[in-house]
Structures are given as structure tokens and as C-alpha cells.
Write an enzyme that holds these catalytic residues in place. Structure first.
Site, short mmCIF file in Angstrom:
data_model
loop_
_atom_site.label_atom_id
_atom_site.label_comp_id
_atom_site.label_asym_id
_atom_site.label_seq_id
_atom_site.Cartn_x
_atom_site.Cartn_y
_atom_site.Cartn_z
N ASP A 77 0.86 -1.18 0.00
CA ASP A 77 0.00 0.00 0.00
C ASP A 77 0.90 1.23 0.00
O ASP A 77 1.73 1.40 0.89
CB ASP A 77 -0.89 -0.01 1.25
CG ASP A 77 -2.01 1.01 1.17
OD1 ASP A 77 -1.79 2.11 0.61
OD2 ASP A 77 -3.12 0.71 1.65
N THR A 87 2.39 -9.81 -10.96
CA THR A 87 1.18 -9.91 -10.15
C THR A 87 0.08 -9.04 -10.78
O THR A 87 0.34 -8.23 -11.67
CB THR A 87 1.43 -9.42 -8.72
OG1 THR A 87 1.68 -8.00 -8.75
CG2 THR A 87 2.64 -10.13 -8.12
#
Length: 237
Positions: A143, A216
Site C-alpha cells: 500500500d 502480479t
């Protein structure tokens, strides 16, 4: 004023982020009910281990080398590493239960037998990891907390890096992937201050992914939106 305590007496930690998103599918609920318990190190839980005694990693992995993925997202990288390296054991920490459910589905599909899952704050796991027990750690697209006042919430701060360094073996490898330039800056400033050295001899060492890398879903999104991934490799000294 004294610090807040968990009902067990352990330190209380604020967590910034989401624990759950959209409604889980019935299959995902089943994976959580049936698979998470056997894969989750119970001694991490406050009520099971209020004294925060070190976890017995041999109980889960025998004499395997241990890797750690911090915030595994949907789990694709973690399962890839587990399947590619069956001789190691890998622990994944992720508080977002939707991501945990996605990982459990991937574990079922892959048949991997060398994964442990902690569905919570990695700081709780650091409390019970034996010193010098982790050979490799991954922090992949964490994050970014883009607002300056929130930068102290990023993983690359003392409250996370100090216990990470303590849990890692000398010579252990810590990989960070991010598409946020300011996260790169903070990583290069803070990680070496907490017991690591940056392994980079030239631009290709942070511009090109690792040889065993798989993109990813977060990286794919970053590329679609025109952001540039960076791949940072550090060694525990």
C-alpha cells in the site's frame, strides 16, 4: 499515559487498511472454513499465545529454509514460489480476508504443501518469529499511502523494519517491488538504516525483474496505467 493493551496484556496495535471487501463467494467461504485453520500458525493468535512465545517453525516446515511474504495480495506470487521451490517453506501474512480466500483457492489448485498463512497484521507474526529464522522476505506492491501525512504507515518504517531485520538471517534477501517513485525513495533511505544493504551495481538491477518473477495483478494494473515498476534487492548484514 500508559500504552493501550490488548485484553491479554499484549501491546495494542492500530491497523490502517481494510480487513474485508466485497462479499465472498460460497467457494471462498468454504476455503476459509476448511483450509485456513490447518494452514494458519495458531500460536500467533493473541488468545492462544498471549505471552508471544516464539513459534516452533519445525512444527510446520521441519528443517526447511523459511521465506516470508508480507501482504501477498491475491497470492499468485506466493504460490508460484512455493511450487517452484518445494524444498523451502513460505509464510504469507495478509490481513485482507478476500485476498486470503483467493490464496486458499490457488493453494488447492496447485497442491502446494509448503505454505503457512497468517490472516492478520505481520507485526503480530514478527512477535513470534524466532530471531534469524527467515532467509528471504518479499514486499510486493505494498500500500503506497500516497499522502505525506500517511507515509509513517508505510511498511518501510522503523516499526516494521526493525522486527523484520531481527527475524532475518545474516545474508538473507529482502525484495521490494513498487511502482511508486516516492516509495522507492523512502525504501532506499530507510531499509539500509535498519540492517540491510542495497544490492545494485547498475540500473538493470532495479529496472529489470528478478529471474524467478511472475507479474502480479497489481503490477499488471500499474503497467496498464503507465507506471514503472522498480525491483529493489537488499541483503541483511
Amino acid at each position: 499515559m500508559s500504552a493501550r493493551k490488548h485484553p491479554t496484556g499484549a501491546p495494542w496495535r492500530n491497523f490502517h487498511g481494510r480487513f474485508k471487501g466485497k462479499t465472498l463467494k460460497p467457494s471462498q467461504e468454504a476455503w476459509l472454513d476448511e483450509d485456513l485453520g490447518p494452514l494458519s500458525p495458531g500460536a500467533v493468535d493473541w488468545d492462544v499465545n498471549p505471552a508471544r512465545n516464539p513459534i516452533d517453525l519445525k512444527e510446520y516446515f521441519g528443517d526447511r529454509e523459511i521465506w516470508l511474504e508480507i501482504g501477498f495480495g491475491g497470492g499468485e506470487h506466493m504460490v508460484h514460489q512455493a511450487v517452484t521451490n518445494p524444498e523451502i517453506g513460505i509464510i504469507g501474512c495478509e490481513p485482507y480476508i478476500n485476498g486470503v480466500a483467493m490464496l486458499l483457492g490457488k493453494i488447492r489448485a496447485s497442491g502446494a504443501q509448503n505454505i503457512a498463512v497468517y490472516p492478520g497484521d505481520v507485526r503480530n507474526m514478527f512477535d513470534v518469529l524466532p530471531d534469524g529464522s527467515i532467509s528471504r522476505a518479499f514486499l510486493l506492491y505494498p500500500d503506497p499511502w500516497p499522502k505525506r501525512r500517511h507515509h509513517k504507515r508505510r511498511f518501510v518504517t522503523e516499526g516494521h523494519l526493525t522486527p523484520l531485520a531481527k527475524s532475518m538471517k545474516k545474508g538473507g534477501i529482502f525484495r521490494i517491488a513498487t511502482d511508486i517513485p516516492d516509495y522507492v525513495r523512502q525504501s532506499l533511505e530507510e531499509v539500509p538504516r535498519h540492517g540491510f544493504e542495497w544490492l545494485a551495481a547498475g540500473p538493470s538491477d532495479w529496472r529489470e525483474p528478478w529471474g524467478d518473477w511472475i507479474p502480479t495483478r497489481y503490477e499488471q494494473k500499474a503497467l496498464r496505467e503507465g507506471r514503472v515498476p522498480h525491483y529493489l534487492t537488499f541483503r541483511r548484514v
